[in-house]
Write an enzyme that holds these catalytic residues in place. Structure first.
Site, PDB file in Angstrom:
ATOM      1  N   HIS A   5       0.818  -1.213   0.000  1.00 12.48           N
ATOM      2  CA  HIS A   5       0.000   0.000   0.000  1.00 12.48           C
ATOM      3  C   HIS A   5       0.854   1.266   0.000  1.00 12.48           C
ATOM      4  CE1 HIS A   5      -2.701   2.933   2.296  1.00 12.48           C
ATOM      5  NE2 HIS A   5      -3.256   2.779   1.116  1.00 12.48           N
ATOM      6  N   GLU A  25       0.600  -0.641  -4.856  1.00 13.48           N
ATOM      7  CA  GLU A  25      -0.367   0.418  -5.129  1.00 13.48           C
ATOM      8  C   GLU A  25       0.355   1.743  -5.014  1.00 13.48           C
ATOM      9  OE1 GLU A  25      -3.907   2.881  -3.117  1.00 13.48           O
ATOM     10  OE2 GLU A  25      -1.884   2.520  -2.385  1.00 13.48           O
ATOM     11  N   ASP A  27       0.028   6.036  -5.584  1.00 10.28           N
ATOM     12  CA  ASP A  27      -0.888   7.180  -5.697  1.00 10.28           C
ATOM     13  C   ASP A  27      -0.400   8.120  -6.790  1.00 10.28           C
ATOM     14  OD1 ASP A  27      -2.526   6.583  -3.245  1.00 10.28           O
ATOM     15  OD2 ASP A  27      -0.545   6.736  -2.335  1.00 10.28           O
ATOM     16  N   HIS A  41       0.748  10.786  -1.940  1.00 11.06           N
ATOM     17  CA  HIS A  41      -0.520  10.625  -1.226  1.00 11.06           C
ATOM     18  C   HIS A  41      -0.879  11.880  -0.449  1.00 11.06           C
ATOM     19  CE1 HIS A  41      -3.574   9.288   1.585  1.00 11.06           C
ATOM     20  NE2 HIS A  41      -3.732   8.196   0.864  1.00 11.06           N
ATOM     21  N   ASP A  85      -3.561   4.353  -8.050  1.00  9.59           N
ATOM     22  CA  ASP A  85      -4.668   4.989  -7.337  1.00  9.59           C
ATOM     23  C   ASP A  85      -4.714   6.435  -7.819  1.00  9.59           C
ATOM     24  OD1 ASP A  85      -6.458   6.079  -5.564  1.00  9.59           O
ATOM     25  OD2 ASP A  85      -5.506   5.293  -3.759  1.00  9.59           O
TER      26      ASP A  85
END
Length: 273
Positions: A5, A25, A27, A41, A85
């Site tokens: 993440h 993942e 961002d 993020h 993301d």
């Protein structure tokens, strides 16, 4: 798929793969002209994590390409799936198509190397808002126009807003998407969330009548939540601690039922028991 993440720097990519992730993942923030700008993020983010890691998007793509190109000195054989993301909340709804176009051009040049032995990972475009579905259209039409429609075989989709699954299905119909669908469900690790929507997504996946091919749950950091997620038969677990996911997968209750995905496993195919 063990999905690391919030992996927004190349050092973090190495770190998460080293801990057992076969997927990351990342961002993606956009500037006012809908150009993908940084892997970033920002605040707030998950408890226990630093929110500020940031890399220029194209630099990240170049590093990711090296990490997913066999033969490269930076190659990670295990890294097979990347979830972008897409932080499109900063954009107007009418910029979604442009964002898709610009994202496709960036990936084509810096990740896929214009179709010339680029990175091999599968890519999921994760969009937070259903009304930004034209991002998908812009992305697809750009790759077609550039003569690289074949690369769409490597691209899948996710809407990450925890919307009603029937609304998600309707949106995919509008976008002309008929496959390559992952459905996410989840919440920041600072809060608790039940598994009812995950179970609904799994039921849609297994019905043979829905659009969902795979389901992942985020952000799963505790051993108990990891077990609950596996018991619900998810395909992916997004976590800040991939080593915990690996540990649970090795428990007697799970090691005969689950295994860590490899490049040979098609992420767009629904697994049949």
């Amino acid at each position: 798929w063990i999905m690391g993440h919030m992996v927004n720097s190349l050092a973090q990519m190495d770190e998460f793969v080293g801990l057992g992730s076969n997927s990351i993942e990342t961002d993606v923030s956009f500037d006012k002209q809908a150009n993908p700008e940084y892997t970033y993020h920002g605040v707030p983010c998950d408890c226990g994590r630093s929110c500020g890691h940031s890399t220029k998007f194209n630099d990240f793509l170049k590093g990711l390409r090296k990490a997913t190109t066999p033969g490269d000195s930076k190659y990670h054989e295990k890294l097979i799936l990347v979830v972008f993301d897409l932080k499109t909340g900063s954009l107007y709804d009418n910029q979604a198509y442009d964002a898709g176009t610009k994202l496709a051009k960036n990936l084509l040049q810096h990740y896929w190397n214009n179709g010339n032995n680029g990175g091999r990972a599968y890519i999921i475009l994760s969009i937070p808002k259903l009304n930004h579905y034209k991002l998908i259209t812009g992305f697809k039409e750009t790759l077609k126009n550039e003569g690289h429609e074949d690369l769409l075989e490597k691209v899948g989709h996710d809407f990450s807003g925890n919307d009603d699954i029937s609304e998600v299905q309707k949106t995919y119909n509008k976008a002309g998407v008929t496959g390559h669908v992952w459905q996410s469900d989840g919440i920041t690790n600072c809060l608790l969330r039940g598994l009812s929507r995950v179970k609904a997504a799994v039921a849609n996946r297994d019905s043979g009548r829905g659009i969902i091919n795979k389901v992942y749950y985020w952000t799963v950091d505790k051993r108990s939540t990891t077990r609950d997620s596996l018991d619900a038969k998810v395909d992916g677990i997004m976590t800040n601690y991939p080593d915990i996911t690996v540990e649970i997968l090795n428990e007697d209750a799970y090691k005969t039922k689950f295994r860590i995905a490899t490049y040979e496993d098609n992420p767009w195919e629904t697994f049949k028991e």
